[in-house]
Design a protein around this motif. Sequence first.
Motif, mmCIF file in Angstrom:
data_model
loop_
_atom_site.group_PDB
_atom_site.id
_atom_site.type_symbol
_atom_site.label_atom_id
_atom_site.label_comp_id
_atom_site.label_asym_id
_atom_site.label_seq_id
_atom_site.Cartn_x
_atom_site.Cartn_y
_atom_site.Cartn_z
ATOM 1 N N CYS A 139 -100.819 -20.572 -13.615
ATOM 2 C CA CYS A 139 -101.621 -19.658 -12.792
ATOM 3 C C CYS A 139 -101.169 -19.796 -11.332
ATOM 4 O O CYS A 139 -101.233 -20.897 -10.766
ATOM 5 C CB CYS A 139 -103.102 -19.997 -12.937
ATOM 6 S SG CYS A 139 -104.174 -18.938 -11.966
ATOM 7 N N ASP B 98 -108.210 -21.500 -3.575
ATOM 8 C CA ASP B 98 -108.258 -20.603 -4.735
ATOM 9 C C ASP B 98 -108.158 -21.399 -6.037
ATOM 10 O O ASP B 98 -108.793 -21.073 -7.035
ATOM 11 C CB ASP B 98 -107.130 -19.573 -4.660
ATOM 12 C CG ASP B 98 -107.249 -18.695 -3.422
ATOM 13 O OD1 ASP B 98 -108.387 -18.442 -2.997
ATOM 14 O OD2 ASP B 98 -106.213 -18.286 -2.868
ATOM 15 N N ALA C 44 -111.430 -22.806 -6.706
ATOM 16 C CA ALA C 44 -112.338 -21.761 -7.204
ATOM 17 C C ALA C 44 -112.106 -21.545 -8.706
ATOM 18 O O ALA C 44 -113.059 -21.404 -9.481
ATOM 19 C CB ALA C 44 -112.117 -20.465 -6.438
ATOM 20 N N MET C 45 -110.837 -21.491 -9.106
ATOM 21 C CA MET C 45 -110.521 -21.322 -10.532
ATOM 22 C C MET C 45 -111.048 -22.511 -11.338
ATOM 23 O O MET C 45 -111.586 -22.338 -12.432
ATOM 24 C CB MET C 45 -109.001 -21.210 -10.722
ATOM 25 C CG MET C 45 -108.384 -19.947 -10.170
ATOM 26 S SD MET C 45 -108.740 -18.482 -11.152
ATOM 27 C CE MET C 45 -107.767 -18.789 -12.605
ATOM 28 N N GLU C 46 -110.899 -23.712 -10.784
ATOM 29 C CA GLU C 46 -111.361 -24.904 -11.491
ATOM 30 C C GLU C 46 -112.880 -24.911 -11.627
ATOM 31 O O GLU C 46 -113.414 -25.339 -12.649
ATOM 32 C CB GLU C 46 -110.892 -26.162 -10.747
ATOM 33 C CG GLU C 46 -109.438 -26.512 -11.015
ATOM 34 C CD GLU C 46 -109.185 -26.799 -12.479
ATOM 35 O OE1 GLU C 46 -109.535 -27.873 -12.961
ATOM 36 O OE2 GLU C 46 -108.634 -25.895 -13.159
ATOM 37 N N ARG C 47 -113.553 -24.431 -10.579
ATOM 38 C CA ARG C 47 -115.019 -24.378 -10.628
ATOM 39 C C ARG C 47 -115.501 -23.485 -11.766
ATOM 40 O O ARG C 47 -116.515 -23.741 -12.385
ATOM 41 C CB ARG C 47 -115.579 -23.840 -9.305
ATOM 42 C CG ARG C 47 -115.789 -24.889 -8.244
ATOM 43 C CD ARG C 47 -116.771 -24.398 -7.188
ATOM 44 N NE ARG C 47 -116.439 -23.094 -6.645
ATOM 45 C CZ ARG C 47 -115.617 -22.877 -5.623
ATOM 46 N NH1 ARG C 47 -115.024 -23.893 -5.037
ATOM 47 N NH2 ARG C 47 -115.376 -21.667 -5.176
ATOM 48 N N SER C 48 -114.717 -22.435 -12.026
ATOM 49 C CA SER C 48 -115.125 -21.508 -13.091
ATOM 50 C C SER C 48 -115.031 -22.168 -14.465
ATOM 51 O O SER C 48 -115.747 -21.801 -15.383
ATOM 52 C CB SER C 48 -114.249 -20.254 -13.063
ATOM 53 O OG SER C 48 -112.972 -20.535 -13.614
ATOM 54 N N GLY C 49 -114.145 -23.142 -14.607
ATOM 55 C CA GLY C 49 -113.974 -23.833 -15.884
ATOM 56 C C GLY C 49 -113.359 -22.948 -16.953
ATOM 57 O O GLY C 49 -113.301 -23.309 -18.125
ATOM 58 N N ALA C 50 -112.875 -21.767 -16.573
ATOM 59 C CA ALA C 50 -112.382 -20.800 -17.555
ATOM 60 C C ALA C 50 -110.888 -20.948 -17.826
ATOM 61 O O ALA C 50 -110.382 -20.372 -18.786
ATOM 62 C CB ALA C 50 -112.671 -19.381 -17.057
ATOM 63 N N PRO D 28 -117.961 -6.948 -10.341
ATOM 64 C CA PRO D 28 -118.300 -8.365 -10.437
ATOM 65 C C PRO D 28 -119.488 -8.577 -11.382
ATOM 66 O O PRO D 28 -120.242 -7.632 -11.647
ATOM 67 C CB PRO D 28 -118.679 -8.732 -8.996
ATOM 68 C CG PRO D 28 -119.170 -7.467 -8.407
ATOM 69 C CD PRO D 28 -118.439 -6.345 -9.087
ATOM 70 N N MET D 29 -119.655 -9.800 -11.867
ATOM 71 C CA MET D 29 -120.810 -10.126 -12.714
ATOM 72 C C MET D 29 -122.093 -9.854 -11.936
ATOM 73 O O MET D 29 -122.241 -10.292 -10.792
ATOM 74 C CB MET D 29 -120.767 -11.608 -13.100
ATOM 75 C CG MET D 29 -119.924 -11.898 -14.317
ATOM 76 S SD MET D 29 -120.607 -11.205 -15.818
ATOM 77 C CE MET D 29 -122.008 -12.261 -16.062
#
Lengths: 239, 198
Positions: free
Chosen positions: B82, B89, B92-98, B174-175
């Motif tokens: 990624c 950033d 931020a991606m890590e926070r999403s855990g996705a 966005p959600m």
Amino acid sequence: MDWTDTAIVLSARRHGETSAVVHLFTAEHGRHAGLVRGGAGRRARSVLQPGNEVQATWRARLSEQLGWFTLEMTNARAATVLDEPARLAAFAAAAEILDAALPEREPHAAAYTAFRDLLVVVAAQPDWPADYARWELALLRELGFAPDLSGAGGGNWSVSTRTGQAEVGNAFGLHSLAVPQFLVTGGPASDDDVAAALKVTGAFLLRAVHDQRVALPGRTRLVERLARGATKSGINLRP
Amino acid sequence: MSGTEIERLIQLLAKLPGLGPRSARRAALTLIRKRDALLVPLAQAMEHAAATVRPCPVCGNLDSASPCAICADGRRDAAILCVVEDVADLWAMERSGAFRGRYHVLGGTLSALAGIGPDDLAIGQLLARVRAGGIREVILATNATVEGQTTAHYLADLLADAGVPVSQLAHGMPMGGELDYLDDGTLGWALKSRKPVG
């Protein structure tokens, strides 16, 4: 003092933690800078993209001050081309050229209209590269840096990058650039024609922006992208 | 008003994002009042961070280990890369855990205004990682701005010859987003990126 005008975003540079110094191309006040409070924030960033059309209100205590803008987006045009590499490159290149070449606070109503029309064409029309090349030539005329192509038209014409004069044939040797017919008389243009036209306008644009910037990297990326469709005749766009 | 050391502390704190002179003064006062609970541990943590935290030589993430914990984690999918603009950033991606693959931090975006060209970004390292093999997909997670997307298209062109599929994060609603409150650009892009249901 204050005024309100329609404008198109050219660039935004972060200033401090929360603000941005924004350059707009306004319809009646020309290229104009101002501070946008909160311009570095998430909400304002979507507005401050090159090519977006806004309603701008400028305020300052004295006219010679930087002043600050209040902006309201009227057309989020940049978003329509974000997923299309060549069109996005054209948006960025046109904004970059205007930001570098236009004098500040000098009205250029015709150039504003031409820029707005160009963005509409680039965003929607399939044959926009020819319009883009013609726009660059028109801008050069507006700024007084355009080559004199009045005599050219049809056939094998070239222009001198030194004098800006056009002659039949390859009259200027190393300083000759071929003039594609569509640049003078209009009409359809092939990829190679567009590449040749951008070579001509590029040579004179560098003069127009020479004092402010050595090169126009955004324009270079656009030319390189378009050149991939113009390699059949072996035209070398890179100097 | 106060000693030189305190003034210096206030001046340095005032340079941090989100802190102005007034809030820096409050922060300095709190630190000094809570010497054992805050000031000393914070000073030690900062000293330790200054001595150990470095950019990861593989991905550009910031970590005290080299390579970073993400690059060294064998449970993550090393074949999916990624690409992000900045370490923030990546966080931020890590926070999403996705996302359970690995990252590559570019260190910014192409910007004519700021004078940032391809050579100023970690693009060469990205190409080297991809060409070294073992990558199944590259996900471009640059911002939805003109500069972010210009960078993404530039990378996509460079990676086209590498024979690795290149994808990009979706853009749109966005959600929890309500149509009435969406800006025109997001709404237009969401409409453009619509997909079949069912």
